[in-house]
Design an enzyme around this catalytic site. Structure first.
Site, short mmCIF file in Angstrom:
data_model
loop_
_atom_site.label_atom_id
_atom_site.label_comp_id
_atom_site.label_asym_id
_atom_site.label_seq_id
_atom_site.Cartn_x
_atom_site.Cartn_y
_atom_site.Cartn_z
N GLY A 115 37.66 7.66 19.83
CA GLY A 115 36.29 8.08 20.10
C GLY A 115 36.27 8.98 21.32
N LYS A 122 39.04 14.32 -2.00
CA LYS A 122 39.13 14.94 -3.33
C LYS A 122 40.18 14.27 -4.23
CE LYS A 122 37.40 18.34 -5.65
NZ LYS A 122 35.97 18.71 -5.51
N VAL A 160 34.27 18.64 -10.73
CA VAL A 160 34.96 17.36 -10.73
C VAL A 160 34.08 16.26 -10.12
CG1 VAL A 160 37.04 16.14 -9.96
CG2 VAL A 160 37.12 18.61 -10.33
N ASP A 161 33.49 16.55 -8.96
CA ASP A 161 32.78 15.50 -8.23
C ASP A 161 31.57 14.99 -9.00
OD1 ASP A 161 34.65 16.22 -6.38
OD2 ASP A 161 33.27 17.34 -5.11
N SER A 162 30.74 15.92 -9.46
CA SER A 162 29.53 15.44 -10.14
C SER A 162 29.88 14.85 -11.50
CB SER A 162 28.47 16.53 -10.24
OG SER A 162 28.82 17.50 -11.16
N SER A 163 30.97 15.33 -12.13
CA SER A 163 31.37 14.75 -13.43
C SER A 163 31.82 13.31 -13.24
CB SER A 163 32.51 15.54 -14.06
OG SER A 163 32.12 16.86 -14.28
N GLU A 186 47.28 7.89 11.96
CA GLU A 186 46.67 8.32 10.70
C GLU A 186 46.84 9.80 10.40
OE1 GLU A 186 45.21 7.52 13.45
OE2 GLU A 186 43.38 8.65 13.86
N CYS A 195 43.87 4.86 20.04
CA CYS A 195 43.33 5.75 21.07
C CYS A 195 42.21 5.07 21.86
CB CYS A 195 42.89 7.06 20.41
SG CYS A 195 42.66 8.38 21.63
N TYR A 196 40.96 5.52 21.73
CA TYR A 196 39.87 4.86 22.46
C TYR A 196 39.87 3.35 22.16
CZ TYR A 196 35.13 3.58 23.92
OH TYR A 196 34.05 2.97 24.51
N HIS A 219 47.70 8.72 17.39
CA HIS A 219 46.97 8.60 16.12
C HIS A 219 47.94 8.46 14.94
CE1 HIS A 219 42.90 9.46 17.58
NE2 HIS A 219 43.54 10.13 18.52
#
Ligand code: XMP
Length: 513
Positions: free
Chosen positions: A55, A369, A226-229, A171, A82-83, A169
């Site tokens: 943060g 995605k 793709v997303d809305s399908s 990640e 981190c934070y 980090h």
């Protein structure tokens, strides 16, 4: 089967969802919650582990996000990042200090391999640092398990209490063995079994959607992307014919795309949906006439979309919910997360305040995605749809620089179709994240036959990317570009020049507007 979950407590770090995604990559379900979540709620969720994010604050700053010390007594393993690591140190009696200079970027860290967190990690390993404050002295009961020349406590732990902290980090990809560390945390410290798969996400989402929607009516904004399908099929599986999918053909789609979408989602397709196609081309062109500024174009298209939906909703009767295929990168790039507004994505930031629905459902809002694609495959959506390249909500509206006209739309549809056809024919599409043609607003002089021309230039774009938040320009074979350029100037009336965009993101964006 026991539902295992790791909770990420968000202290305002920019990588909060990325941490969750990494944990999910370890096949452990993970959700992000605000740091202010009550301990009772936390206990109810019964997590196998908790991760504190980074943060932008200093633990000493008044009003800085924090938590009570009780959280460390719950017997649940905690990893502070981190934070989050500084907060752990501060609350448990260690010392946190502000350094005169920040430590930023890839840094070689010496780790103590006897720590379970670092098992199988190299003794000297490259990690991503991004901090000014640091832990000067660890709290009592802790031992230091990593350091750098300027960071005396790059990691610390109290293994008995299952409390772990890292200043760097794990990640981000720049931390070379970050995934190993996170996997050590979830498997060897939290003792998760790793039984979560994308099908669990699908199952859980379907259940949650059913609970939320009840007997209500749902309207879905289907674009065919793709997303809305994926969102539409998820909703169809959850609430069947309570769902109506409205597909707005705004006249800014790729060549033949409207008919292709209708073929899949319409009455002749495999899904049991209510499908409405609205042909609103002229309406959008009229609104866009004379408008050149990209953000205004985006807002107009977004707003017009909503108006069309409202009108359709009225025809259907009372509609309680609106579904959108918003995914995580849309949310942060539209400035609804913590970062600056780059573009207002029409399905997020462009939403007018007075929307005529009870609630918006965004079932993919937390997914990246590639996670959306996995969910799509789980739902049985055909591969050619799931791996379709992304297409922006405002469509060709943001691929035509400057004013949009029906004639320019036709030009770019033709040019783009040629480009895509030749790329596939050459087998060059396999590793590309996205590729398309855009119409510049530059006209220049050319010669065709014996005639002078003064026509538009088409720009070709192709990028390699996995997350669409950063990208590099792809190296398309020169012969392929030559064929494409030749065909475009010969076959597309009004175009006499073809350019290739060599810029990465950043500093450019993938789309032109
Ligand atoms: P940029 O141009 O921001 O694009 O680098 C990143 C990715 O997002 C897509 N994109 C959009 N997707 N609504 C969407 O659903 C939008 O308004 C929008 N604008 C850009 C873009 O195609 C790329 O994949």
């Amino acid at each position: 089967m026991e539902k295992e979950m790791v909770i990420v407590l968000d202290f305002g770090g920019q990588y909060n969802q990325l941490i969750a995604r990494r944990v999910r990559e370890c096949n452990v379900y993970c959700e992000v919650h605000p740091y202010s979540m009550s301990l009772e709620k936390l206990k109810e969720l019964n997590p196998k582990g908790i991760i504190f994010t980074g943060g932008p604050n200093s633990v000493y700053k008044e009003g800085a996000p924090g938590c009570t010390r009780e959280i460390f007594e719950m017997g649940i393993p905690i990893l502070g990042i981190c934070y989050g690591s500084q907060l752990m140190a501060y609350l448990l009696g260690g010392n946190v200090k502000t350094a005169p200079v920040s430590e930023y970027g890839k840094t070689e860290v010496d780790v103590d391999k006897s720590s379970v967190l670092f098992s199988d990690v190299l003794e000297k390993t490259i990690c991503w640092m991004s901090h000014t404050d640091y832990i000067e002295k660890e709290p009592e009961g802790f031992r230091v398990t990593a350091c750098t020349p300027v960071c005396p406590v790059a990691a610390m732990e109290n293994a008995e209490k299952q409390l772990y902290a890292v200043q760097f980090h794990p990640e981000v990809i720049h931390t070379q063995e970050g995934m190993k560390m996170l996997s050590n945390f979830v498997y060897n410290i939290c003792h998760c079994s790793g039984n979560w798969r994308m099908d669990s996400f699908v199952e859980t989402s379907i259940r949650q959607i059913r609970e939320k929607v009840g007997s209500g009516k749902v309207l879905c904004a289907l674009s065919g992307g793709v997303d809305s399908s994926v969102a539409a099929v998820l909703l169809a599986k959850a609430v069947g014919k309570q769902l109506t999918c409205v597909f707005v053909d705004h006249g800014l789609l790729r060549k033949n795309e409207g008919d292709e979408v209708e073929a899949v989602f319409g009455p002749k397709g495999p899904y049991d949906l209510n499908f409405v196609r609205v042909n609103a081309q002229e309406r959008f062109y009229a609104k866009l006439a004379g408008v050149e500024e990209p953000e205004i174009k985006r807002k107009i298209i977004g707003e017009e979309f909503i108006r069309v939906f409202e009108e359709e909703a009225k025809k259907i009767g009372v509609v309680d919910f609106l579904v959108q295929g918003t995914i995580y990168p849309d949310v942060i790039e539209s400035g609804l997360g913590k970062s600056a507004v780059i573009k207002s994505h029409h399905n997020v930031g462009g939403l007018p305040a007075y929307v005529d629905f009870k609630e918006i459902i965004e079932p993919l809002r937390l997914l990246f995605k590639d996670e959306v694609r996995k969910a799509g495959l789980e739902l049985g959506i055909p591969e050619h749809l799931v791996y379709r390249q992304p297409f922006p909500g405002p469509g060709l509206g943001v691929r035509i620089i400057g004013e949009v006209t029906a004639q320019k739309v036709r030009m770019i549809q033709e040019a783009d179709a040629i480009y895509r056809e030749e790329i596939v024919k050459a087998g060059a599409d396999k590793n590309l994240g996205q590729y398309f043609a855009a119409l510049t607003n530059m006209r220049s002089v050319g010669v065709m036959g014996d005639e002078r021309t003064y026509d538009y230039a088409v720009a070709l774009r192709a990028v390699n990317t996995s997350d669409f938040m950063t990208a590099e320009a792809a190296q398309i074979p020169w012969e392929v570009l030559g064929i494409v350029a030749g065909r475009i100037v010969n076959e597309v009336k009004g175009v006499n020049r073809v350019l290739y965009d060599c810029t990465g993101k950043p500093p450019a964006t993938i789309e032109f507007e």
